[in-house]
Design an enzyme around this catalytic site. Structure first.
Site, mmCIF file in Angstrom:
data_model
loop_
_atom_site.group_PDB
_atom_site.id
_atom_site.type_symbol
_atom_site.label_atom_id
_atom_site.label_comp_id
_atom_site.label_asym_id
_atom_site.label_seq_id
_atom_site.Cartn_x
_atom_site.Cartn_y
_atom_site.Cartn_z
ATOM 1 N N THR A 58 0.852 -1.183 0.000
ATOM 2 C CA THR A 58 0.000 0.000 0.000
ATOM 3 C C THR A 58 0.891 1.236 0.000
ATOM 4 O O THR A 58 2.113 1.126 -0.077
ATOM 5 C CB THR A 58 -0.909 0.022 1.245
ATOM 6 O OG1 THR A 58 -0.124 0.354 2.402
ATOM 7 C CG2 THR A 58 -1.592 -1.329 1.461
ATOM 8 N N CYS A 59 0.269 2.402 0.139
ATOM 9 C CA CYS A 59 1.062 3.633 0.132
ATOM 10 C C CYS A 59 1.967 3.733 1.353
ATOM 11 O O CYS A 59 2.967 4.454 1.319
ATOM 12 C CB CYS A 59 0.156 4.858 0.052
ATOM 13 S SG CYS A 59 -1.046 4.996 1.394
ATOM 14 N N ARG A 70 3.023 0.780 3.343
ATOM 15 C CA ARG A 70 3.689 -0.445 3.778
ATOM 16 C C ARG A 70 3.847 -1.417 2.619
ATOM 17 O O ARG A 70 3.036 -1.455 1.690
ATOM 18 C CB ARG A 70 2.923 -1.119 4.913
ATOM 19 C CG ARG A 70 1.595 -1.717 4.533
ATOM 20 C CD ARG A 70 0.863 -2.264 5.758
ATOM 21 N NE ARG A 70 0.554 -1.180 6.691
ATOM 22 C CZ ARG A 70 1.121 -1.050 7.893
ATOM 23 N NH1 ARG A 70 2.002 -1.954 8.320
ATOM 24 N NH2 ARG A 70 0.814 -0.045 8.683
ATOM 25 N N HIS A 85 0.448 -8.724 14.496
ATOM 26 C CA HIS A 85 0.764 -7.609 13.603
ATOM 27 C C HIS A 85 -0.296 -7.463 12.519
ATOM 28 O O HIS A 85 -0.778 -6.351 12.263
ATOM 29 C CB HIS A 85 2.139 -7.828 12.968
ATOM 30 C CG HIS A 85 2.546 -6.735 12.031
ATOM 31 N ND1 HIS A 85 3.038 -5.525 12.461
ATOM 32 C CD2 HIS A 85 2.512 -6.669 10.665
ATOM 33 C CE1 HIS A 85 3.286 -4.751 11.414
ATOM 34 N NE2 HIS A 85 2.972 -5.421 10.322
ATOM 35 N N GLN A 88 -7.771 -2.903 1.692
ATOM 36 C CA GLN A 88 -6.493 -3.186 1.053
ATOM 37 C C GLN A 88 -5.947 -4.549 1.470
ATOM 38 O O GLN A 88 -5.353 -5.261 0.658
ATOM 39 C CB GLN A 88 -5.498 -2.068 1.396
ATOM 40 C CG GLN A 88 -5.850 -0.742 0.748
ATOM 41 C CD GLN A 88 -5.052 0.423 1.314
ATOM 42 O OE1 GLN A 88 -4.608 0.398 2.469
ATOM 43 N NE2 GLN A 88 -4.853 1.453 0.509
ATOM 44 N N GLY A 148 -6.064 10.244 -11.832
ATOM 45 C CA GLY A 148 -6.260 8.878 -11.378
ATOM 46 C C GLY A 148 -7.734 8.600 -11.185
ATOM 47 O O GLY A 148 -8.547 9.527 -11.031
ATOM 48 N N ALA A 149 -8.088 7.323 -11.190
ATOM 49 C CA ALA A 149 -9.494 6.960 -11.049
ATOM 50 C C ALA A 149 -9.669 5.708 -10.193
ATOM 51 O O ALA A 149 -10.662 4.997 -10.325
ATOM 52 C CB ALA A 149 -10.128 6.756 -12.432
ATOM 53 N N GLU A 169 -9.450 3.778 -6.136
ATOM 54 C CA GLU A 169 -10.197 3.960 -4.887
ATOM 55 C C GLU A 169 -9.791 5.241 -4.174
ATOM 56 O O GLU A 169 -10.652 6.007 -3.711
ATOM 57 C CB GLU A 169 -9.968 2.764 -3.970
ATOM 58 C CG GLU A 169 -10.693 2.875 -2.638
ATOM 59 C CD GLU A 169 -10.395 1.716 -1.704
ATOM 60 O OE1 GLU A 169 -10.919 1.722 -0.571
ATOM 61 O OE2 GLU A 169 -9.635 0.802 -2.099
#
Length: 343
Positions: free
Chosen positions: A49-50, A52, A95, A116, A183-184, A186
């Site tokens: 993800t952005c 991690r 975790h 995510q 961008g398109a 989520e």
């Protein structure tokens, strides 16, 4: 057999590091396949993800962590383990439960991470078996309990809404302003929804796939634009929010400089919430351009955080109980029923 997570996150690595080890959806299975061939793991999921990049692995006879670090080091260009962490068994399970519940997010309690985690699991199903299928399914159920039984997510900002708080520092109210979303996906849709709710007068959605841009624009009363045509309209907007999946910067100095020249000293706020970053850092040096990226959000996400932190002990206790409930079944590659599943 051990359950291991090895990864890098916002807790120990700046955006300049995280963006180099981010993986696109199409890369997840090939990367996992290469690691499996090297260390012979039994199962694997790659969550990227952005904030991690994490490998969840059920080991075979060999230690998987060194192979993960070699993979990330090759991509980063320096020793990746210096920025990362390894958790095993109970700690690895705990975790993931924390991650899925939003307790390890930059924005404490944010809801997007649950989706995510689900998407990563679904994308990696070909490398999953009974152990990780059960683990990820349980993590989503635990995340649902945390959100339903505590107030940890109440009042939590999304990354998109936190970014708009930075824009308000420049303009005050965003009502009547013009904005463009690149961008398109989520995150772009969340940003567009936030912009519309802020009273933005005109919103433009530009995407390489025009049909997707048109669908998104239609849902939120915005205007769709072909990606190659959007740059000519840049001088008209006040806020540019970037959230594409491009592997390299698309908002370049050469594209922005002409737009700035035609703005007559009006400020342009550029919010780059993409990983890797969509905007060349040199763009931020232009006069009256205010460029912010994900690392700049840290000062913003403290809004309302103290009230949500009061719920942390309850959430931690809930997760600890679910880890202990889950753990006895990890020694077998079969799914055992959890009382949680019956709730």
């Amino acid at each position: 057999m051990a359950i291991v997570v090895a990864g890098i996150s916002h807790n120990g690595a700046a955006l300049a590091v995280r963006e180099k080890v981010a993986f696109r959806a199409a890369e997840l299975l090939p990367i996992l396949s290469a690691i499996r061939d090297d260390c012979r793991f039994r199962e694997g999921v790659l969550l990227s993800t952005c904030n991690r990049t994490e490998f969840y692995i059920v080991e075979g006879e060999r230690d998987a962590a060194p192979v993960v670090w070699r993979t990330l080091t090759s991509r980063l260009g320096e020793e990746a383990s210096a920025y990362g962490y390894v958790r095993r068994d109970r700690d690895a399970i705990s975790h993931l439960f924390h991650v899925a519940s939003g307790l390890d997010s930059m924005v404490l309690g944010e809801a997007q991470i649950q989706g995510q985690v689900r998407d990563a699991w679904e994308a990696c199903r070909a490398e999953c078996g009974a152990v990780l299928n059960r683990l990820f399914q349980t993590s989503l159920l635990v995340a649902g309990r945390v959100r339903n039984e505590t107030s940890i997510g109440r009042g939590a900002a999304s990354v998109s809404s936190a970014a708009l708080q930075l824009a308000r520092q420049i303009f005050g109210s965003l009502a009547g302003r013009r904005a463009m979303v690149l961008g398109a996906g989520e995150m772009a849709e969340l940003a567009l929804e936030c912009l519309v709710n802020e009273g933005v007068r005109a919103a433009i959605v530009a995407n390489r796939t025009y049909e997707r841009a048109r669908e998104l624009a239609a849902r939120h009363g915005a205007v769709a634009m072909h990606y190659d045509e959007c740059w000519a309209s840049l001088h008209e907007v006040d806020v540019l929010l970037c959230s594409t999946a491009a592997p390299r910067p698309v908002v370049t100095l050469d594209r922005v400089r002409p737009a700035v020249a035609g703005r007559r000293d009006r400020p342009l706020c550029i919010l780059d919430i993409a990983v890797p970053r969509d905007v060349e850092p040199s763009v931020g040096a232009l006069d009256n351009v205010f460029l912010y990226d994900l690392d700049d959000l840290r000062a913003v996400v403290t809004t309302n955080v103290e009230r949500r932190r009061e719920e942390l002990p309850t959430a931690e206790q809930l997760i600890a109980g679910e880890v202990e409930r889950y753990w006895p079944g990890t020694g077998h590659c079969r799914c055992r029923p959890l009382s949680l599943w019956a709730r």
